[in-house]
Every structure is written in C-alpha cells, then in structure tokens.
Design a protein around this motif. Structure first.
Motif, PDB file in Angstrom:
ATOM      1  N   TYR A   8      13.927 -26.358  15.453  1.00 45.08           N
ATOM      2  CA  TYR A   8      13.235 -25.078  15.297  1.00 45.08           C
ATOM      3  C   TYR A   8      13.838 -23.973  16.152  1.00 45.08           C
ATOM      4  CZ  TYR A   8       9.696 -27.017  12.280  1.00 45.08           C
ATOM      5  OH  TYR A   8       9.058 -27.593  11.211  1.00 45.08           O
ATOM      6  N   GLU A  15      13.968 -23.012   9.214  1.00 43.48           N
ATOM      7  CA  GLU A  15      14.040 -21.613   9.615  1.00 43.48           C
ATOM      8  C   GLU A  15      13.788 -21.508  11.130  1.00 43.48           C
ATOM      9  OE1 GLU A  15      11.676 -17.518   8.602  1.00 43.48           O
ATOM     10  OE2 GLU A  15      12.004 -18.950   6.966  1.00 43.48           O
ATOM     11  N   ASP A  17      12.354 -20.755  14.487  1.00 44.43           N
ATOM     12  CA  ASP A  17      11.028 -20.429  15.019  1.00 44.43           C
ATOM     13  C   ASP A  17      11.078 -20.775  16.505  1.00 44.43           C
ATOM     14  OD1 ASP A  17       8.349 -20.347  15.865  1.00 44.43           O
ATOM     15  OD2 ASP A  17       7.604 -21.055  13.922  1.00 44.43           O
ATOM     16  N   LYS A  18      11.502 -19.790  17.307  1.00 46.81           N
ATOM     17  CA  LYS A  18      11.720 -20.040  18.735  1.00 46.81           C
ATOM     18  C   LYS A  18      10.451 -20.501  19.449  1.00 46.81           C
ATOM     19  CE  LYS A  18      15.864 -17.323  19.449  1.00 46.81           C
ATOM     20  NZ  LYS A  18      16.792 -18.322  19.913  1.00 46.81           N
ATOM     21  N   GLN A  19       9.319 -19.953  19.080  1.00 48.64           N
ATOM     22  CA  GLN A  19       8.070 -20.371  19.719  1.00 48.64           C
ATOM     23  C   GLN A  19       7.786 -21.838  19.433  1.00 48.64           C
ATOM     24  OE1 GLN A  19       5.809 -18.562  21.881  1.00 48.64           O
ATOM     25  NE2 GLN A  19       5.312 -20.719  22.197  1.00 48.64           N
ATOM     26  N   LYS A  20       7.915 -22.221  18.179  1.00 49.62           N
ATOM     27  CA  LYS A  20       7.665 -23.613  17.812  1.00 49.62           C
ATOM     28  C   LYS A  20       8.687 -24.527  18.498  1.00 49.62           C
ATOM     29  CE  LYS A  20       5.942 -25.068  13.712  1.00 49.62           C
ATOM     30  NZ  LYS A  20       5.903 -25.298  12.250  1.00 49.62           N
TER      31      LYS A  20
END
Length: 139
Positions: A8, A15, A17-20
């Motif tokens: 992630y 895709e 998703d830096k937070q995830k």
C-alpha cells in the motif's frame, strides 16, 4: 502485515494508500515484526509520512539491536548495525561518536561479507558500509 505495508505505501500491486501502508507497518511493528520496526524507525529518521524525529529513530534502531542481541539473532538483520553506525557517524539522533560508528559498521561489514552471495541487495549494503567506514577514517 509488513508486506501489506509495502504494497500500500509504495503501490505494489494496489493503488498507493500511504495511510493504509503506514498503518500496516505500525501494526506489524506493534506485533513485534523487526522489519516493521525498522520501517517505522526509517519514517521517523527521514520524516517520511510522520514528523521527522531523529532521536526517536535512533531509539527505535537501538531497541531493535538490543532485541536481536538478547535473542542472539543479530546476524539476521545487519541493516540495524548499518543504521546505528551511520547515526553515530553523522550524529543522527545521537551525539557523533566515531568509535561507536566503527563498532557497528565493522559488525555490519562482517555480517554482509558472510551473506553477500545469499541476496543481491547485500553487496549494495556492503558497499555502503565500506564507504561509511572510509568516512570514519577521515574524521
């Protein structure tokens, strides 16, 4: 969980998703994953996704080192020796100390030399260790 963090955070097969990704790294670190802890320490060292905090990064690297040493598995993660050596050499989160830098870097060098034929990445890291040891000699 750590592998999902890489997926992630860097968009490997999914895709970005830096937070995830960060959350997966944090969860894996909380679960005791050494690589997850190293990744969180790196985030703090470089200020990637979190506020830069070199002292916290150094503390995390040192905790990982102590854990590995206490479990007698320090040869499994030469990267932590490299990080500690670089921190001591450059004063990252800790006062500069060439003797300590050389101590950790020499250990990293020994481990990487023993494993250089196991994984292609180790030669790159061995080259970096040798460069940092040369820097120690110049100081």
């Amino acid at each position: 969980m750590c592998n999902l963090g890489y997926c992630y955070y860097y968009g490997r097969g999914v895709e970005v998703d830096k937070q995830k990704g960060f959350d997966y790294f944090m969860d894996s670190a909380d679960a005791g994953c050494i690589e997850g802890n190293m990744k969180i320490a790196d985030f703090y060292r470089y200020g990637d996704f979190v506020d830069k905090d070199e002292e916290k990064a150094f503390d995390l690297y040192y905790r990982i080192y102590k854990f590995l040493f206490d479990k007698n598995i320090e040869d499994e993660y030469p990267e932590v020796f490299l990080r500690l050596g670089e921190c001591f050499l450059k004063g990252i989160g800790v006062d500069k100390n060439i003797d300590s830098a050389e101590f950790y870097l020499e250990d990293a060098k020994e481990i990487y030399e023993d494993k250089v034929n196991v994984y292609f990445y180790y030669q790159k890291q061995l080259d970096k260790v040798n460069q940092l040891l040369a820097e120690c000699k110049k100081v």
